[in-house]
Design an enzyme around this catalytic site. Structure first.
Site, PDB file in Angstrom:
ATOM      1  N   CYS A 116     -22.119  30.114 -98.713  1.00  9.06           N
ATOM      2  CA  CYS A 116     -21.202  29.097 -98.200  1.00  9.06           C
ATOM      3  C   CYS A 116     -20.373  29.793 -97.124  1.00  9.06           C
ATOM      4  O   CYS A 116     -19.717  30.802 -97.404  1.00  9.06           O
ATOM      5  CB  CYS A 116     -20.307  28.608 -99.339  1.00  9.06           C
ATOM      6  SG  CYS A 116     -19.002  27.486 -98.825  1.00  9.06           S
ATOM      7  N   GLU A 159     -24.692  14.810 -96.706  1.00  6.96           N
ATOM      8  CA  GLU A 159     -24.560  14.369 -98.099  1.00  6.96           C
ATOM      9  C   GLU A 159     -25.026  12.922 -98.271  1.00  6.96           C
ATOM     10  O   GLU A 159     -25.474  12.522 -99.336  1.00  6.96           O
ATOM     11  CB  GLU A 159     -23.096  14.498 -98.555  1.00  6.96           C
ATOM     12  CG  GLU A 159     -22.561  15.904 -98.458  1.00  6.96           C
ATOM     13  CD  GLU A 159     -22.555  16.646 -99.780  1.00  6.96           C
ATOM     14  OE1 GLU A 159     -22.613  15.990-100.817  1.00  6.96           O
ATOM     15  OE2 GLU A 159     -22.509  17.888 -99.745  1.00  6.96           O
ATOM     16  N   CYS A 217     -22.678  26.691 -91.253  1.00  7.96           N
ATOM     17  CA  CYS A 217     -22.438  25.939 -92.487  1.00  7.96           C
ATOM     18  C   CYS A 217     -23.803  25.729 -93.124  1.00  7.96           C
ATOM     19  O   CYS A 217     -24.762  25.379 -92.432  1.00  7.96           O
ATOM     20  CB  CYS A 217     -21.783  24.597 -92.166  1.00  7.96           C
ATOM     21  SG  CYS A 217     -21.652  23.497 -93.605  1.00  7.96           S
ATOM     22  N   HIS A 249     -24.956  23.468 -94.841  1.00  6.93           N
ATOM     23  CA  HIS A 249     -25.488  22.100 -94.755  1.00  6.93           C
ATOM     24  C   HIS A 249     -26.260  21.863 -93.446  1.00  6.93           C
ATOM     25  O   HIS A 249     -27.100  20.977 -93.373  1.00  6.93           O
ATOM     26  CB  HIS A 249     -24.349  21.081 -94.778  1.00  6.93           C
ATOM     27  CG  HIS A 249     -23.803  20.772 -96.132  1.00  6.93           C
ATOM     28  ND1 HIS A 249     -23.139  21.701 -96.892  1.00  6.93           N
ATOM     29  CD2 HIS A 249     -23.839  19.624 -96.870  1.00  6.93           C
ATOM     30  CE1 HIS A 249     -22.760  21.135 -98.033  1.00  6.93           C
ATOM     31  NE2 HIS A 249     -23.176  19.881 -98.043  1.00  6.93           N
ATOM     32  N   ASP A 260     -22.465  28.092-103.752  1.00  8.28           N
ATOM     33  CA  ASP A 260     -21.936  27.296-102.636  1.00  8.28           C
ATOM     34  C   ASP A 260     -20.944  26.294-103.227  1.00  8.28           C
ATOM     35  O   ASP A 260     -20.919  26.074-104.444  1.00  8.28           O
ATOM     36  CB  ASP A 260     -23.088  26.547-101.934  1.00  8.28           C
ATOM     37  CG  ASP A 260     -22.601  25.685-100.772  1.00  8.28           C
ATOM     38  OD1 ASP A 260     -21.654  26.097-100.062  1.00  8.28           O
ATOM     39  OD2 ASP A 260     -23.154  24.586-100.562  1.00  8.28           O
ATOM     40  N   SER A 261     -20.175  25.665-102.356  1.00  7.54           N
ATOM     41  CA  SER A 261     -19.284  24.599-102.798  1.00  7.54           C
ATOM     42  C   SER A 261     -20.084  23.425-103.371  1.00  7.54           C
ATOM     43  O   SER A 261     -19.561  22.653-104.155  1.00  7.54           O
ATOM     44  CB  SER A 261     -18.458  24.114-101.609  1.00  7.54           C
ATOM     45  OG  SER A 261     -19.332  23.728-100.562  1.00  7.54           O
ATOM     46  N   TYR A 309     -15.207  22.370 -99.780  1.00  7.57           N
ATOM     47  CA  TYR A 309     -14.223  23.451 -99.659  1.00  7.57           C
ATOM     48  C   TYR A 309     -13.618  23.464 -98.238  1.00  7.57           C
ATOM     49  O   TYR A 309     -12.569  24.058 -98.013  1.00  7.57           O
ATOM     50  CB  TYR A 309     -14.881  24.813 -99.886  1.00  7.57           C
ATOM     51  CG  TYR A 309     -15.186  25.189-101.325  1.00  7.57           C
ATOM     52  CD1 TYR A 309     -15.047  24.289-102.376  1.00  7.57           C
ATOM     53  CD2 TYR A 309     -15.622  26.489-101.620  1.00  7.57           C
ATOM     54  CE1 TYR A 309     -15.347  24.667-103.687  1.00  7.57           C
ATOM     55  CE2 TYR A 309     -15.915  26.872-102.920  1.00  7.57           C
ATOM     56  CZ  TYR A 309     -15.775  25.959-103.948  1.00  7.57           C
ATOM     57  OH  TYR A 309     -16.073  26.348-105.230  1.00  7.57           O
TER      58      TYR A 309
HETATM   59  N1  DGL Z   1     -21.722  24.485 -97.384  1.00 10.04           N
HETATM   60  C1  DGL Z   1     -20.362  24.751 -96.947  1.00 10.04           C
HETATM   61  C2  DGL Z   1     -20.377  25.855 -95.873  1.00 10.04           C
HETATM   62  O1  DGL Z   1     -21.369  26.538 -95.672  1.00 10.04           O
HETATM   63  C3  DGL Z   1     -19.685  23.538 -96.369  1.00 10.04           C
HETATM   64  C4  DGL Z   1     -19.361  22.427 -97.297  1.00 10.04           C
HETATM   65  C5  DGL Z   1     -17.926  22.355 -97.695  1.00 10.04           C
HETATM   66  O2  DGL Z   1     -17.060  21.966 -96.902  1.00 10.04           O
HETATM   67  O3  DGL Z   1     -17.672  22.674 -98.827  1.00 10.04           O
HETATM   68  O4  DGL Z   1     -19.374  26.056 -95.224  1.00 10.04           O
END
Ligand code: DGL
Length: 267
Positions: A74, A153, A185, A187, A11-12, A43
């Protein structure tokens, strides 16, 4: 023959640990090698070219470490770079978009599906295309939610502030009567309770972490890649930086402490 090589997951940042948790629940014998690109997160506001290049560097690292398959945990990287990775690497590369879209189409009763994600994921139309591939009559409502990642975060996942943000983002979807919302996402599962309370129509939430774990099980089975079903798999973590509050954040995503973390540089 069992294949005890690890599954590479990236993941990012740390959001992909929600996918690790779902994989550990469904496939406890599998070892996992996780890479969080914590030095370069987020990202979600970067260009396709840069996300493709970062994703290629990470997949190269994980495949050189001997991973038998890669999970792009991600949504942003899946929406921007999955086809490039699948072309360039010979091991299976699994994204999060298709499994989440399939689960949403199977869940929705009225065919109105909401998608929430980063700006890059929403602008890519990846979910819209995947949903329409499954059923071209589906009505899709897209909503970028750029404030959700920084809230998570910061650990700000309960209370008035995330509730107000979620109410604002979900207004259009509530008015439209979507009956299913994809958490697009990795998160967002941490904001599940808040998002659920802001969705006014008893809307079902699709957690792509669970959907992707089931897809990984299918791919391992089809390619004869299951690990021996005897001992619990290990978890090795790599990050590109150790951010402030790393341990608390990692525990929040994974539900337990991370034991082996190495910091690496990617080029
Ligand atoms: N975890 C990333 C996703 O699933 C989002 C976080 C980011 O912007 O890097 O898209």
């Amino acid at each position: 023959m069992a294949d005890n090589r690890p599954i590479g997951v990236f993941d990012s940042g740390l959001g992909g640990l929600t996918v690790v948790k779902a994989l550990q629940n469904l496939l406890p014998s599998e070892s996992i090698m996780y890479l969080g690109d914590t030095a370069r997160v987020p990202y979600g506001n970067k260009s396709k070219k840069l996300i493709e290049s970062y994703s290629t560097q990470i997949t190269t690292f994980l495949s050189e470490k001997g991973c038998k398959a890669i999970v792009v945990a991600c949504n942003t990287a899946s929406s921007q770079a999955l086809d490039v990775l699948q072309d360039e690497f010979s091991i299976p590369v699994i994204g999060v978009i298709q499994p989440g879209a399939r689960m949403a189409v199977n869940t929705s009763e009225n065919g109105h599906i909401g998608v929430i994600g980063t700006v890059a994921t929403i602008e890519s139309n990846a979910y819209q295309n995947a949903l329409e591939e499954h059923n071209k009559n589906i009505i899709v409502l897209n909503q970028p939610c750029p404030l959700f990642v920084p809230l998570v975060e910061e650990g700000w996942i309960t209370g008035d502030v995330p509730k107000l943000v979620a109410d604002t983002y979900l207004k259009g979807m509530n008015a439209d009567g979507v009956d299913t919302i994809i958490l697009g996402c990795t998160h967002y599962p941490l904001l599940k309770d808040i998002i659920q309370s802001s969705a006014t129509n008893g809307t079902g939430l699709i957690d792509s972490a669970e959907a992707v774990a089931m897809e990984v099980e299918r791919v391992l089975s089809n390619n004869d890649l299951f690990a021996e079903n005897k001992t619990a798999g290990s978890l090795d973590c790599y990050v590109t930086d150790v951010p402030l509050r790393f341990e608390g954040l990692a525990r929040q995503f994974l539900g337990s402490n991370i034991e082996h973390v190495s910091t690496i540089s990617l080029h």
